[in-house]
Motif scaffolding. Structure first.
Motif, PDB file in Angstrom:
ATOM      1  N   PHE A 258       0.846  -1.193   0.000  1.00 64.06           N
ATOM      2  CA  PHE A 258       0.000   0.000   0.000  1.00 64.06           C
ATOM      3  C   PHE A 258       0.883   1.246   0.000  1.00 64.06           C
ATOM      4  N   PRO A 259       0.503   2.286  -0.712  1.00 62.33           N
ATOM      5  CA  PRO A 259       1.278   3.537  -0.696  1.00 62.33           C
ATOM      6  C   PRO A 259       1.427   4.094   0.716  1.00 62.33           C
ATOM      7  N   GLU A 260       0.407   3.917   1.546  1.00 65.72           N
ATOM      8  CA  GLU A 260       0.471   4.411   2.924  1.00 65.72           C
ATOM      9  C   GLU A 260       1.574   3.708   3.710  1.00 65.72           C
ATOM     10  N   THR A 261       1.768   2.426   3.437  1.00 65.45           N
ATOM     11  CA  THR A 261       2.820   1.685   4.135  1.00 65.45           C
ATOM     12  C   THR A 261       4.197   2.160   3.691  1.00 65.45           C
ATOM     13  N   VAL A 262       4.379   2.333   2.391  1.00 63.91           N
ATOM     14  CA  VAL A 262       5.667   2.803   1.869  1.00 63.91           C
ATOM     15  C   VAL A 262       6.018   4.164   2.461  1.00 63.91           C
ATOM     16  N   GLU A 263       5.043   5.060   2.541  1.00 67.17           N
ATOM     17  CA  GLU A 263       5.278   6.386   3.100  1.00 67.17           C
ATOM     18  C   GLU A 263       5.550   6.306   4.597  1.00 67.17           C
ATOM     19  N   PHE A 264       4.828   5.433   5.293  1.00 64.81           N
ATOM     20  CA  PHE A 264       5.049   5.278   6.727  1.00 64.81           C
ATOM     21  C   PHE A 264       6.463   4.773   7.019  1.00 64.81           C
ATOM     22  N   VAL A 265       6.924   3.825   6.227  1.00 62.76           N
ATOM     23  CA  VAL A 265       8.289   3.303   6.390  1.00 62.76           C
ATOM     24  C   VAL A 265       9.305   4.423   6.189  1.00 62.76           C
ATOM     25  N   ARG A 266       9.058   5.260   5.187  1.00 59.61           N
ATOM     26  CA  ARG A 266       9.957   6.387   4.941  1.00 59.61           C
ATOM     27  C   ARG A 266       9.986   7.326   6.138  1.00 59.61           C
ATOM     28  N   GLN A 267       8.818   7.602   6.709  1.00 65.15           N
ATOM     29  CA  GLN A 267       8.733   8.499   7.861  1.00 65.15           C
ATOM     30  C   GLN A 267       9.413   7.914   9.099  1.00 65.15           C
ATOM     31  N   TYR A 369       1.749   5.077  14.089  1.00 58.38           N
ATOM     32  CA  TYR A 369       1.576   3.770  13.473  1.00 58.38           C
ATOM     33  C   TYR A 369       0.956   3.938  12.094  1.00 58.38           C
ATOM     34  N   ASN A 370       0.958   2.870  11.329  1.00 54.81           N
ATOM     35  CA  ASN A 370       0.483   2.881   9.953  1.00 54.81           C
ATOM     36  C   ASN A 370      -0.966   3.399   9.884  1.00 54.81           C
ATOM     37  N   PRO A 371      -1.251   4.423   9.080  1.00 58.46           N
ATOM     38  CA  PRO A 371      -2.594   5.001   9.032  1.00 58.46           C
ATOM     39  C   PRO A 371      -3.657   4.055   8.490  1.00 58.46           C
ATOM     40  N   LEU A 372      -3.245   2.958   7.853  1.00 59.28           N
ATOM     41  CA  LEU A 372      -4.228   2.019   7.310  1.00 59.28           C
ATOM     42  C   LEU A 372      -5.115   1.418   8.397  1.00 59.28           C
ATOM     43  N   LEU A 389      -9.183 -10.277   3.897  1.00 55.42           N
ATOM     44  CA  LEU A 389     -10.605 -10.591   3.863  1.00 55.42           C
ATOM     45  C   LEU A 389     -11.272  -9.868   2.698  1.00 55.42           C
ATOM     46  N   GLU A 390     -12.426 -10.382   2.270  1.00 54.64           N
ATOM     47  CA  GLU A 390     -13.156  -9.717   1.196  1.00 54.64           C
ATOM     48  C   GLU A 390     -13.629  -8.336   1.640  1.00 54.64           C
ATOM     49  N   SER A 391     -13.902  -8.174   2.930  1.00 52.88           N
ATOM     50  CA  SER A 391     -14.289  -6.862   3.453  1.00 52.88           C
ATOM     51  C   SER A 391     -13.151  -5.863   3.298  1.00 52.88           C
ATOM     52  N   GLU A 392     -11.906  -6.322   3.491  1.00 52.14           N
ATOM     53  CA  GLU A 392     -10.754  -5.447   3.310  1.00 52.14           C
ATOM     54  C   GLU A 392     -10.507  -5.165   1.832  1.00 52.14           C
ATOM     55  N   ALA A 393     -10.779  -6.154   0.981  1.00 49.46           N
ATOM     56  CA  ALA A 393     -10.653  -5.938  -0.462  1.00 49.46           C
ATOM     57  C   ALA A 393     -11.653  -4.874  -0.915  1.00 49.46           C
ATOM     58  N   ARG A 397     -10.932  -1.196  -2.665  1.00 54.69           N
ATOM     59  CA  ARG A 397     -11.573  -0.650  -3.870  1.00 54.69           C
ATOM     60  C   ARG A 397     -12.054   0.778  -3.641  1.00 54.69           C
ATOM     61  N   GLU A 398     -12.402   1.109  -2.398  1.00 52.54           N
ATOM     62  CA  GLU A 398     -12.828   2.467  -2.070  1.00 52.54           C
ATOM     63  C   GLU A 398     -11.639   3.422  -2.008  1.00 52.54           C
ATOM     64  N   ILE A 399     -10.560   2.983  -1.355  1.00 53.50           N
ATOM     65  CA  ILE A 399      -9.420   3.864  -1.094  1.00 53.50           C
ATOM     66  C   ILE A 399      -8.479   3.949  -2.285  1.00 53.50           C
ATOM     67  N   HIS A 400      -8.222   2.801  -2.905  1.00 50.25           N
ATOM     68  CA  HIS A 400      -7.282   2.743  -4.031  1.00 50.25           C
ATOM     69  C   HIS A 400      -7.930   2.014  -5.206  1.00 50.25           C
ATOM     70  N   PRO A 401      -8.907   2.641  -5.853  1.00 49.34           N
ATOM     71  CA  PRO A 401      -9.589   1.969  -6.969  1.00 49.34           C
ATOM     72  C   PRO A 401      -8.655   1.608  -8.114  1.00 49.34           C
ATOM     73  N   ASP A 402      -7.576   2.367  -8.285  1.00 50.57           N
ATOM     74  CA  ASP A 402      -6.637   2.067  -9.373  1.00 50.57           C
ATOM     75  C   ASP A 402      -5.894   0.762  -9.111  1.00 50.57           C
TER      76      ASP A 402
END
Length: 457
Positions: A258-267, A369-372, A389-393, A397-402
């Motif tokens: 996730f982009p949020e994870t990559v950015e969190f690691v950088r921070q 901590y990770n904003p996700l 989980l399918e709920s997380e999938a 789709r809502e947060i990162h439709p691309d």
């Protein structure tokens, strides 16, 4: 470290209305025991999940009256299933239906003590019907009373004279789960900051024990480092390791994070970033990653770390594995040689912490901590992980439709080549080579065929 006394029990202070990680509150009151379910991994309902509960309450019952402190106790189900604990009681159950792509909130009888004065919708009065159908003064628990109502099917509040209860409306009738006299209660509504405050003495003990454990083993091999994933558990382990004097940290970027994870690691200032194999090339060679064939972990994480460490010699690696994460980790020893890489001695200083302790510690020490997690994820791994989980999938789709759309298109093309329907993908059945019985049952209900089980060689 010894197994915690609260492994199968949550303690709750009735005076302060807060969960405890020990048996006694800082105010001096003894905690009331609340039995919890396997895998016993209690966690706070964070921002998105708290908002989700409030929206479901408002939609079904006309109120969003919910305390600030709410816990989830993960339970078994087809997809996401949570026992909700609030105000020191089992408040209800949250479940996600992958067939309908929708959540359902079932209230418990105990929840009515706190919600009854505020509920304006979703109430079915069965007084007349129960008498007409001969129930009279008989116990109604488990009985179905036929009713006429304009309320949509699903969980409802049941009223009969001066009694209130909970039930399920289906096929023209209400199946009464429980009903009785309800005495309204108005307990205090503390914040999570207050929960942290009353638990500080035990958080200090947890920290002290974990740091001592790291220092006891950090010199078992010539070098020591921390394996950081960007998740909450490794964030706590990193904080503890740094307090113990460990400075070397590495992170593996699988290329499908996730982009949020990559950015969190950088921070977090992680200097060593190891890159895994190209996922899209690997998936063409190995097929889809599955819950029962997770080749991706070896190719994208374990092998790159092994190659990185091979030139550095034997080492101790601090990791964030916990007993409560999964049944496979429930017997995890504190110190174990990595079977995939014998050069590496893995130590797990928080293996006996639940997610509740993890978050309380992060809040106490003011560690970001990770904003996700606040965005509705229980776990933060690859955005296309089969363990998701399918709920997380759906949330992805809502947060990162691309990102979700690209992977979904790949899955649909994969299914088409094999004569499988789009619905097979929508239900999340692709996550298994051999779907378990509960998923086969779901597929059957939805009219989706499942390929015959592959025989293991």
């Amino acid at each position: 470290m010894r197994e915690p006394a609260v492994k199968k029990t949550l303690y709750w202070c009735r005076e302060c209305n807060v969960p405890l990680i020990g048996k006694t509150c800082r105010c001096g009151a003894a905690g009331v025991e609340i039995p919890i379910q396997k895998p016993y991994d209690l966690r706070p309902a964070l921002t998105h999940d708290h908002d989700l509960l409030r929206s479901l309450l408002l939609e079904r019952y006309g109120t969003d009256h919910l305390p600030q402190v709410v816990l989830f106790n993960k339970s078994s189900g087809v997809d996401r299933t949570e026992v909700i604990i609030a105000n020191g009681v089992e408040f209800g159950r949250l479940s996600y239906d992958p067939a309908e792509h929708a959540y359902t909130l079932d209230l418990s009888q105990d929840a009515l003590r706190f919600l009854a004065p505020f509920i304006t919708k979703g109430i079915v009065d069965i007084t007349a019907e129960a008498e007409e159908q001969g129930f009279g003064n008989r116990r109604l628990g488990g009985k179905k009373v036929m009713v006429k109502t304009g309320i949509s099917e699903g969980p409802v509040v049941v009223r009969m004279k001066d009694l209130l209860g909970v039930g399920q409306l289906h096929d023209g009738g209400v199946r009464v789960r429980q009903i009785g006299k309800v005495e309204p209660e108005s307990p205090p509504d503390p914040s999570w900051g207050e929960v942290v405050r009353v638990n500080v003495p035990l958080l200090k003990n947890l920290e002290r024990t974990a740091i001592r454990f790291i220092r006891q083993h950090m010199n078992d091999r010539p070098k020591v480092n921390v394996s950081f994933s960007g998740g909450k558990d490794s964030t706590v382990s990193l904080e503890l390791a740094r307090r113990a004097g460990v400075t070397d940290v590495f992170y593996v970027d699988t290329g499908v994070e996730f982009p949020e994870t990559v950015e969190f690691v950088r921070q977090c200032g992680i200097q060593v970033v190891i890159h895994g194999k190209d996922f899209w090339k690997e998936v063409e060679k190995n097929g889809l990653p599955r819950k029962d064939n997770r080749w991706c972990c070896e190719r994208l994480k374990l092998q790159p770390v092994k190659e990185y460490l091979s030139g550095r010699g034997p080492c101790v690696t601090v990791q964030g594995n916990r007993w409560y994460e999964s049944f496979s980790r429930s017997t995890l020893p504190g110190v174990i040689e990595n079977p995939f890489n014998p050069l590496q001695l893995n130590i797990s200083p928080i293996r006996n912490w639940r997610a509740l302790e993890v978050f309380l510690y992060l809040w106490w020490r003011k560690v970001p901590y990770n904003p996700l997690y606040d965005m509705g994820y229980e776990r933060v791994g690859c955005y296309l992980c089969p363990a998701m989980l399918e709920s997380e999938a759906a949330r992805t789709r809502e947060i990162h439709p691309d990102l979700a759309g690209y992977w979904e298109a790949y899955l649909v093309a994969w299914a088409k080549k094999r004569g499988l329907s789009r619905r097979y993908i929508d239900l999340g059945l692709w996550r298994w080579e051999n779907p378990p019985p509960k998923m086969c049952e779901l597929a059957g209900r939805c009219g989706v065929s499942v390929p015959k089980k592959r025989q293991k060689s």
